[in-house]
Motif scaffolding. Structure first.
Motif, short mmCIF file in Angstrom:
data_model
loop_
_atom_site.label_atom_id
_atom_site.label_comp_id
_atom_site.label_asym_id
_atom_site.label_seq_id
_atom_site.Cartn_x
_atom_site.Cartn_y
_atom_site.Cartn_z
N LEU A 15 0.83 -1.20 0.00
CA LEU A 15 0.00 0.00 0.00
C LEU A 15 0.87 1.25 0.00
N THR A 16 0.34 2.33 -0.56
CA THR A 16 1.05 3.61 -0.51
C THR A 16 0.51 4.51 0.59
N GLY A 17 -0.67 4.20 1.11
CA GLY A 17 -1.24 4.98 2.21
C GLY A 17 -0.55 4.66 3.52
N ASP A 18 -0.93 5.39 4.56
CA ASP A 18 -0.32 5.19 5.88
C ASP A 18 -0.76 3.87 6.49
N VAL A 19 0.18 3.23 7.17
CA VAL A 19 -0.07 2.01 7.93
C VAL A 19 0.53 2.21 9.31
N PHE A 20 -0.30 2.12 10.34
CA PHE A 20 0.16 2.39 11.71
C PHE A 20 -0.05 1.16 12.59
N PHE A 21 1.01 0.75 13.27
CA PHE A 21 0.89 -0.32 14.26
C PHE A 21 1.51 0.09 15.60
N ASP A 22 1.91 1.35 15.74
CA ASP A 22 2.47 1.82 17.01
C ASP A 22 1.34 2.17 17.97
N ALA A 23 1.67 2.18 19.26
CA ALA A 23 0.65 2.38 20.30
C ALA A 23 0.00 3.75 20.23
N PHE A 24 0.77 4.79 19.91
CA PHE A 24 0.21 6.14 19.89
C PHE A 24 -0.84 6.28 18.81
N ASN A 25 -0.56 5.82 17.60
CA ASN A 25 -1.54 5.94 16.53
C ASN A 25 -2.72 5.00 16.72
N ARG A 26 -2.46 3.79 17.17
CA ARG A 26 -3.58 2.88 17.42
C ARG A 26 -4.50 3.44 18.49
N GLY A 27 -3.88 4.08 19.50
CA GLY A 27 -4.69 4.66 20.57
C GLY A 27 -5.63 5.73 20.10
N ARG A 28 -5.23 6.44 19.05
CA ARG A 28 -6.08 7.51 18.53
C ARG A 28 -7.31 6.96 17.81
N TYR A 29 -7.30 5.69 17.47
CA TYR A 29 -8.44 5.03 16.80
C TYR A 29 -9.15 4.03 17.72
N ALA A 30 -8.81 4.05 19.00
CA ALA A 30 -9.39 3.07 19.93
C ALA A 30 -10.75 3.51 20.45
N THR A 31 -11.12 4.76 20.21
CA THR A 31 -12.38 5.28 20.74
C THR A 31 -13.17 5.96 19.63
N ASP A 32 -14.46 6.08 19.84
CA ASP A 32 -15.30 6.96 19.03
C ASP A 32 -16.05 7.85 20.01
N ALA A 33 -17.23 8.34 19.67
CA ALA A 33 -17.93 9.24 20.58
C ALA A 33 -18.75 8.49 21.63
N SER A 34 -18.58 7.19 21.72
CA SER A 34 -19.23 6.40 22.76
C SER A 34 -18.32 6.33 23.98
N PHE A 35 -18.74 5.56 24.99
CA PHE A 35 -17.91 5.42 26.19
C PHE A 35 -17.02 4.17 26.11
N TYR A 36 -16.92 3.58 24.92
CA TYR A 36 -16.12 2.38 24.76
C TYR A 36 -14.70 2.70 24.28
N GLN A 37 -13.81 1.74 24.54
CA GLN A 37 -12.44 1.82 24.01
C GLN A 37 -11.93 0.41 23.76
N ILE A 38 -11.56 0.15 22.50
CA ILE A 38 -10.96 -1.13 22.14
C ILE A 38 -9.73 -0.82 21.30
N MET A 39 -8.58 -1.23 21.74
CA MET A 39 -7.34 -0.93 21.03
C MET A 39 -7.25 -1.79 19.77
N PRO A 40 -7.20 -1.17 18.59
CA PRO A 40 -7.09 -1.96 17.36
C PRO A 40 -5.69 -2.52 17.19
N ALA A 41 -5.59 -3.56 16.36
CA ALA A 41 -4.27 -4.13 16.08
C ALA A 41 -3.45 -3.20 15.19
N GLY A 42 -4.14 -2.46 14.33
CA GLY A 42 -3.45 -1.55 13.43
C GLY A 42 -4.44 -0.63 12.75
N VAL A 43 -3.92 0.32 12.01
CA VAL A 43 -4.73 1.31 11.30
C VAL A 43 -4.18 1.45 9.88
N VAL A 44 -5.08 1.48 8.90
CA VAL A 44 -4.70 1.70 7.51
C VAL A 44 -5.46 2.93 7.00
#
Length: 988
Positions: A15-44
């Motif tokens: 892929l040419t787009g961003d691929v994130f597997f570090d904790a800081f970037n994954r953490g930014r995608y672990a939540t939405d506007a709900s009260f839940y948090q699930i740490m993803p394995a990665g972000v594309v």
């Protein structure tokens, strides 16, 4: 983590787009506007639809699950999962085609609703599913959620306005989902698609009677799969309607075809007042008979909170009379305004018939305020749209929690339902906030709870069970707008029955047999109160934090810093790309890392230990905050009041304490202390600007971009010849000579002094008792995290100016970032009455002049200087509501047409634009709107900007020379003098 590393490598290699597997970037995608948090394995973050589909195939092959994500504003946990998140919003956001004549368009799923409507407006069209999160909600997310918006009474839901969708199944099969005949004749689709469609239509036929019996008969039903779209009917079945509301669990959407509508051209609003909440809810069923396009509720709590928010105060003052318990905003939008005004009159008559008018006995007014001014209508719409986030702005541990958020009941039952629901809340020791769509029997209801406490989690569970039981009793829907996600999927069996839930499971299995696409939503969900999935899990802890600033206005540990960070509820308002200022770095990069929400999430994870030890002062945290320009826009525009500029100072202070201060930060921070010395040797100090070698060396060792010219030191810095000027009987003022104007652009201070003297004021230019160096607000030190040094400077300033403020003398400043430090950061460093008094007397030059003019105390003999002034507002002026005075003062100049540039941050932002690593981001911010507007401006127009850094950015980027307002007024004074005495030459 070897497995994850292998997946990461595969994705990055293909892929040419961003691929994130570090904790800081994954953490930014672990939540939405709900009260839940699930740490993803990665972000594309794919660049093309093909890349997105390739990512799905790779992740599926690796045995991971996929969660598609748009703006990440879901309130039920739809966009969090433990697999790989694929973010559509950054790149996959184009209009593919537009058919104006037939009022349709095809879009990529990542396009934001407001952005789409901006493009449609020039054709007289819009997409009317007007959700309150329109500035960041993507069409793909809205389709996945079956969004509704405030005007669904007329326009229907997302389902009603979706014509077709292109989507890929988990196995990669790409299908067009649209209208199909029941015999599937002449349908161009692969065999797998035809078989799938046949199975779904058979399911609809088989279950038609059960669907008719169990599906709620309310328009606001967005729970479960829309298998009612599969039952036999006279018209063709639309297979896209099965995907709408499926929350990314059935297929991976690549394109959406939408039905468009003519734009609303005329509107009239009636704000109906009620003495009790029950009366308002009971009245809704009668008000809709006038065929408005919306009836929106605002309750007492929201009115009270809105009155505390500066941007909403004038709106509430104009629209709300007295102290109602609730108001209903009734909107008419027929093509002919005469029709709208007639209905508004009928609304008043209906309210009177219902008994809501002036009550002479109780001296209470419950009638209708008519709103026909477009600007006020827009303000009311903005306030209503911000309702959720206004509610979330409570500075306390308990917050309004979304879980019975949008239950919908038939209108005749709305008053009874809400009254009983309030009784449920009271029984569990809490209260609720309510607002939104009274016309549809769908209110946004949020009990105030602290989900860090086990007792409140148990209360949430009990309230959910009791509320949903009531909804079923009224034959309503427990999901009326915001979908199922992790919150409500568990309750489908009670709502629909076991047979329908088995049908849902059959649909999921048929579409996605490997359970690859966003599992745990709609079908086979976890318990909604599983605290292991919460943002504040049972082991969530924030240790003792020694803070540099005062955060006592916020709840929580760490001196309140924790509470300030946790004010962010992920609503995503900072992701808007037009209007206001927030968030300039995100507008330039479209990267979740560079938005206020992303930074706040990272801070929360850091202080709670979820990103490892010492994360707060880490390199990764510095990278997270690098593009924050401290514009303070979030302080003003974030609906929950997240103040990232202030938080950044705290983090920089922690960084400085742990790692020391860089050479660049020392050069910037200590500028007020060495400026006078550099001025004496200005020729030598300015060599760097004329030497390519020195530019290169300073970039290498101090990180200052060789591509920027630094402000030139000058020998003739501003030094007052006396401590006081003007008539002895003149009204006293203090002119604060800030470092930047004093050292680099003394013309501005000279001009301000000239204007004040022309106005008859007695101007003080006080000097500190130690005479060691001129006064300073400490701003440069704060920007480097040198809080103790800033406190020292502010202590000197307070001691010097206290005698003046004690007798009510205004403190007037020219540089917004410096003067407004006295209204903001000063009070975070000192809470004594002397500091508070100084803060209360601190005014920008224009604020003071406008105040004097409005009080009838200002008389300036001004002359014509130009036909037009193009004005750029400093971010801090906008944040503190201090920009309008700039426009007002300029309009004092005869025949001067004042035009304001609608712009975000200029991008220079103090020293930000001089950084070698931030130079390009600085230009990108400026090119969003500011510099193009300057280049388009008439060559004879004045360019006006109060901020030192703003002026330098404009000059560097456009070649135009901008002026401070003080210089424009001084020029106007001198032109007036030259006009009255032709022998006197005019001077600037």
């Amino acid at each position: 983590m070897k497995h994850a590393s292998s997946l990461e490598q595969r994705l990055k290699s293909q892929l040419t787009g961003d691929v994130f597997f570090d904790a800081f970037n994954r953490g930014r995608y672990a939540t939405d506007a709900s009260f839940y948090q699930i740490m993803p394995a990665g972000v594309v973050v794919p660049r093309t639809i093909d890349e997105a589909l390739r990512a799905v195939a790779i992740v599926k092959d690796d045995g991971r699950v996929v969660t598609p994500r748009g703006g990440g504003t879901s309130q039920c946990g739809q966009t969090v999962n433990d697999g790989v998140v694929i973010d559509f919003s950054r790149h996959l956001n184009q209009v593919v085609s537009l058919d104006v004549e037939n009022r349709t368009c095809v879009v990529e799923p990542g396009i934001v609703l407001d952005d789409l409507n901006r493009q449609l407006r020039k054709h007289g069209l819009w997409f009317p599913v007007d959700v309150s999160t329109a500035s960041r909600a993507t069409i793909g997310g809205m389709a996945g959620n079956n969004s509704c918006g405030g005007r669904s009474l007329r326009y229907g839901t997302m389902r009603d306005n979706t014509l077709s969708m292109e989507a890929a199944l988990a196995d990669g099969t790409l299908l067009r989902f649209g209208e199909v005949p029941r015999d599937l004749s002449n349908l161009n689709a692969p065999d797998a698609g035809l078989k799938l469609f046949r199975d779904m239509l058979d399911l609809g036929e088989r279950e038609a009677a059960e669907i008719a019996d169990k599906f709620p008969k309310v328009q606001r039903r967005v729970g479960g799969y829309n298998i009612d779209a599969l039952v036999p009917r006279n018209a063709p079945n639309n297979m896209a309607h099965l995907l709408v509301g499926s929350e990314g669990t059935l297929a991976f959407t690549t394109q959406v075809e939408l039905r468009l509508w003519p734009v609303i051209r005329n509107k009239a609003l009636g704000v109906c007042h009620f003495g009790s909440f029950y009366e308002a809810m009971d009245a809704a069923q009668h008000l809709v008979k006038l065929r408005p396009i919306a009836v929106e509720l605002v309750d007492r709590t929201m009115i009270a909170l809105g009155r505390e928010i500066v941007m909403f105060q004038p709106i509430i003052s104009a629209a709300v009379r007295g102290d109602p318990d609730a108001i209903l905003v009734v909107e008419f939008a027929e093509e002919d305004q005469v029709d709208n005004l007639s209905r508004l009159e009928q609304l008043g008559e209906l309210m009177a018939d219902l008994g809501f008018g002036w009550d002479n006995r109780r001296r209470k007014w419950g009638g209708v305020v008519e709103i026909v001014e477009p600007a006020l209508q827009a303000g009311i719409a903005d306030f209503r749209a911000a309702g959720l986030n206004v509610m979330m702005s409570m500075k306390q541990e308990g917050k309004p929690v979304s879980f019975v958020e949008d239950c919908a009941v038939p209108l005749p039952h709305l008053a009874d339902y809400t009254e009983r629901l309030n009784a449920v809340f009271a029984r569990h020791g809490t209260r609720g906030t309510m607002y939104a769509h009274a016309s549809e029997g769908c209110l946004h209801v949020r009990p105030v709870l602290n989900l860090k406490l086990e007792k409140d989690v148990k209360a949430m569970r009990a309230i959910a069970e009791e509320a949903f039981e009531m909804v079923r009793e009224y034959k309503g829907s427990h999901s009326g707008e915001h979908g199922d996600g992790l919150v409500r999927s568990e309750f489908h069996q009670a709502m629909f029955g076991a047979r329908i839930v088995a049908d849902f499971r059959e649909v999921k299995q048929r579409f996605d047999p490997g359970n690859t696409l966003n599992p745990g939503k709609i079908v086979d969900p976890p318990r909604m109160d599983d605290r292991a999935l919460f943002r504040y899990a049972p082991d969530y802890r924030v240790g003792e934090l020694k803070t540099a600033l005062d955060w006592s206005a916020y709840p929580g540990a760490g001196g309140g810093f924790q509470g300030a960070v946790e004010m962010c509820n992920n609503n995503g308002a900072c992701r808007k790309i037009e209007g206001g200022v927030m968030c300039p770095s995100y507008r330039a990069t479209r990267d979740e890392k560079d938005v206020t929400r992303g930074r706040a999430n990272t801070l929360r994870l850091a202080i709670s230990g979820q990103l490892g030890p010492d994360a707060l002062a880490s390199d990764e945290m510095m990278e997270t905050l690098k593009l924050c320009v401290s514009c303070k826009a979030c302080r003003h525009e974030c609906p929950t009041g997240v103040d990232m500029a202030k938080m950044k100072i705290e983090v920089l202070a922690a960084r400085a304490a742990t790692h020391g201060v860089s050479l660049r930060d020392r050069l910037v921070g200590y500028l007020p202390r060495y400026l006078d010395l550099a001025s004496r040797f200005a020729r030598i100090a300015n060599w760097r600007n004329n030497s390519a070698l020195l530019r290169m060396l300073l970039e290498k060792f101090a990180g200052i971009s060789a591509r920027r010219s630094l402000p030139a030191f000058r020998r003739d810095t501003f030094v007052a010849g006396a401590d006081v000027f003007g008539p002895a009987d003149g009204r006293e003022v203090v002119l604060f000579a800030d470092t930047f104007n004093r050292g680099y652009e003394r013309e501005n201070l000279d001009a301000a002094l000239e204007v004040l003297l022309a106005g008859g004021y007695r101007v003080h230019l006080p000097r500190p008792a130690d005479r060691a160096r001129p006064l300073c607000c400490g701003r440069t030190f704060l920007s480097a995290g040198l809080v103790d040094e800033a406190r020292t400077e502010l202590d000197r300033l307070v001691a010097t100016l206290a005698p003046f403020t004690a007798r009510g003398v205004p403190i007037i400043g020219l540089e917004p970032s410096c003067l407004l430090t006295l209204r903001d950061e000063l009070l975070s460093l000192r809470s004594d009455e002397v500091a508070k008094n100084l803060s209360a007397h601190a005014l920008l030059f224009e604020e003071f002049l406008v105040r004097e003019a409005e009080a009838g105390r200002l008389s300036l003999p001004l002359g014509v200087v130009a036909g037009k002034a193009i004005v750029h507002g400093h971010c801090h002026q906008k944040s503190f509501g201090a920009f309008r005075p700039v426009e007002k003062v300029l309009r004092l100049v005869p025949d001067l047409n004042v035009e304001t540039i609608e712009s975000s941050c200029c991008g220079m932002a103090g020293a930000f634009g001089y950084g070698a690593d931030t130079y390009q981001a600085s230009l990108d911010m400026a090119e969003l709107s500011l510099l193009p507007a300057i280049r388009r401006a008439d060559p004879d127009a004045l360019i006006v900007a109060d901020g030192t850094s703003c002026r330098h950015q404009i000059m560097d980027g456009s070649g135009r020379t901008p002026l401070h307002v003080a210089r424009v007024l001084a020029m106007s004074l001198n032109y007036a003098k030259s006009s009255s005495n032709p022998s006197m030459p005019a001077k600037e």
